[in-house]
Scaffold this active site. Structure first.
Site, mmCIF file in Angstrom:
data_model
loop_
_atom_site.group_PDB
_atom_site.id
_atom_site.type_symbol
_atom_site.label_atom_id
_atom_site.label_comp_id
_atom_site.label_asym_id
_atom_site.label_seq_id
_atom_site.Cartn_x
_atom_site.Cartn_y
_atom_site.Cartn_z
ATOM 1 C CB CYS A 1 4.489 -10.656 5.145
ATOM 2 S SG CYS A 1 4.142 -9.786 6.449
ATOM 3 C CB CYS B 1 8.063 -8.956 4.996
ATOM 4 S SG CYS B 1 7.999 -9.971 6.468
ATOM 5 C CG ASN C 1 -5.891 -5.230 17.207
ATOM 6 O OD1 ASN C 1 -6.283 -4.858 18.375
ATOM 7 N ND2 ASN C 1 -6.136 -4.577 16.314
ATOM 8 C CG HIS D 1 4.927 -8.305 10.130
ATOM 9 N ND1 HIS D 1 6.038 -8.775 9.286
ATOM 10 C CD2 HIS D 1 5.481 -7.545 10.987
ATOM 11 C CE1 HIS D 1 7.132 -8.094 9.717
ATOM 12 N NE2 HIS D 1 6.878 -7.322 10.936
ATOM 13 C CG HIS E 1 0.256 -4.585 13.288
ATOM 14 N ND1 HIS E 1 0.160 -5.855 12.745
ATOM 15 C CD2 HIS E 1 -0.907 -4.055 13.484
ATOM 16 C CE1 HIS E 1 -1.016 -5.890 12.731
ATOM 17 N NE2 HIS E 1 -1.764 -4.945 13.279
HETATM 18 P P1 AMP Z 1 -4.810 -5.209 12.722
HETATM 19 O O1 AMP Z 1 -6.368 -5.279 12.458
HETATM 20 O O2 AMP Z 1 -4.410 -4.805 14.172
HETATM 21 O O3 AMP Z 1 -4.112 -6.363 11.875
HETATM 22 O O4 AMP Z 1 -4.328 -4.100 11.653
HETATM 23 C C1 AMP Z 1 -3.675 -3.918 10.531
HETATM 24 C C2 AMP Z 1 -3.851 -2.297 10.163
HETATM 25 O O5 AMP Z 1 -2.988 -2.498 8.789
HETATM 26 C C3 AMP Z 1 -5.122 -1.685 9.743
HETATM 27 O O6 AMP Z 1 -5.373 -0.785 10.637
HETATM 28 C C4 AMP Z 1 -5.091 -1.547 8.054
HETATM 29 O O7 AMP Z 1 -5.589 -0.165 8.107
HETATM 30 C C5 AMP Z 1 -3.257 -1.422 8.354
HETATM 31 N N1 AMP Z 1 -2.849 -1.669 6.736
HETATM 32 C C6 AMP Z 1 -3.050 -2.815 6.131
HETATM 33 N N2 AMP Z 1 -2.341 -2.641 4.881
HETATM 34 C C7 AMP Z 1 -1.460 -1.501 4.979
HETATM 35 C C8 AMP Z 1 -0.488 -0.935 4.177
HETATM 36 N N3 AMP Z 1 -0.296 -1.520 3.051
HETATM 37 N N4 AMP Z 1 -0.035 0.184 4.551
HETATM 38 C C9 AMP Z 1 -0.280 0.555 5.875
HETATM 39 N N5 AMP Z 1 -1.219 0.281 6.663
HETATM 40 C C10 AMP Z 1 -1.816 -0.879 6.299
HETATM 41 ZN ZN ZN Z 2 6.008 -9.982 7.601
#
Ligand code: AMP
Ligand code: ZN
Length: 119
Positions: free
Chosen positions: A10, A13, A93, A104, A106
């Site tokens: 992940c 993580c 979301n 994960h 958020h």
């Molecule tokens: P969601 O659509 O709610 O799952 O949002 C996932 C979010 O994670 C998106 O806005 C991505 O731009 C962000 N994201 C994905 N990988 C990373 C990363 N390595 N560092 C920071 N943000 C990320």
């Molecule tokens: Zn995780």
């Protein structure tokens, strides 16, 4: 932390553990805050639990305090970022229809401009 509470594949993580470097804006034993890699707003941060919880729909009753703490931390970071007075949005979301792509839990903390609401 109990190893079962992490998922070795992940990405969030790995950010929480420091395996993938990120400019953390806040961290404690339960919660980590870092910038979204693809910001949609002038301030776009992600608030995550260190514990690997796949989605809001999958949270257990025992996770209720951590989700409350995520909200408190988000409010604190919003104040520190100077967006508390004008307003900000916290978004979780959950699942495919909501556009969840990282499994994960958020919160998106978004602000810094007027945010449209109706879709
Ligand atoms: P969601 O659509 O709610 O799952 O949002 C996932 C979010 O994670 C998106 O806005 C991505 O731009 C962000 N994201 C994905 N990988 C990373 C990363 N390595 N560092 C920071 N943000 C990320
Ligand atoms: Zn995780």
């Amino acid at each position: 932390m109990n190893p079962e509470e992490k998922d070795t594949d992940c990405i969030f993580c790995k950010i929480a553990s420091g395996e993938i470097p990120s400019a953390l804006l806040y961290e404690d034993e339960d919660v980590v805050v870092f910038p979204d890699i693809n910001p949609l707003t002038p301030v776009h941060l992600l608030v995550i639990p260190r514990k690997h919880i796949t989605s809001l729909a999958d949270m257990a009753d025992e996770d209720t305090p951590i989700v409350g703490k995520m909200t408190r931390v988000a409010n604190q970071v919003a104040r520190e970022q100077g967006i508390s007075e004008n307003g900000y949005r916290l978004t979780i979301n959950s699942g495919a229809d909501a556009g969840q792509v990282v499994f994960h839990l958020h919160m998106h903390l978004m602000g810094g401009r007027h945010l449209a609401w109706k879709h």
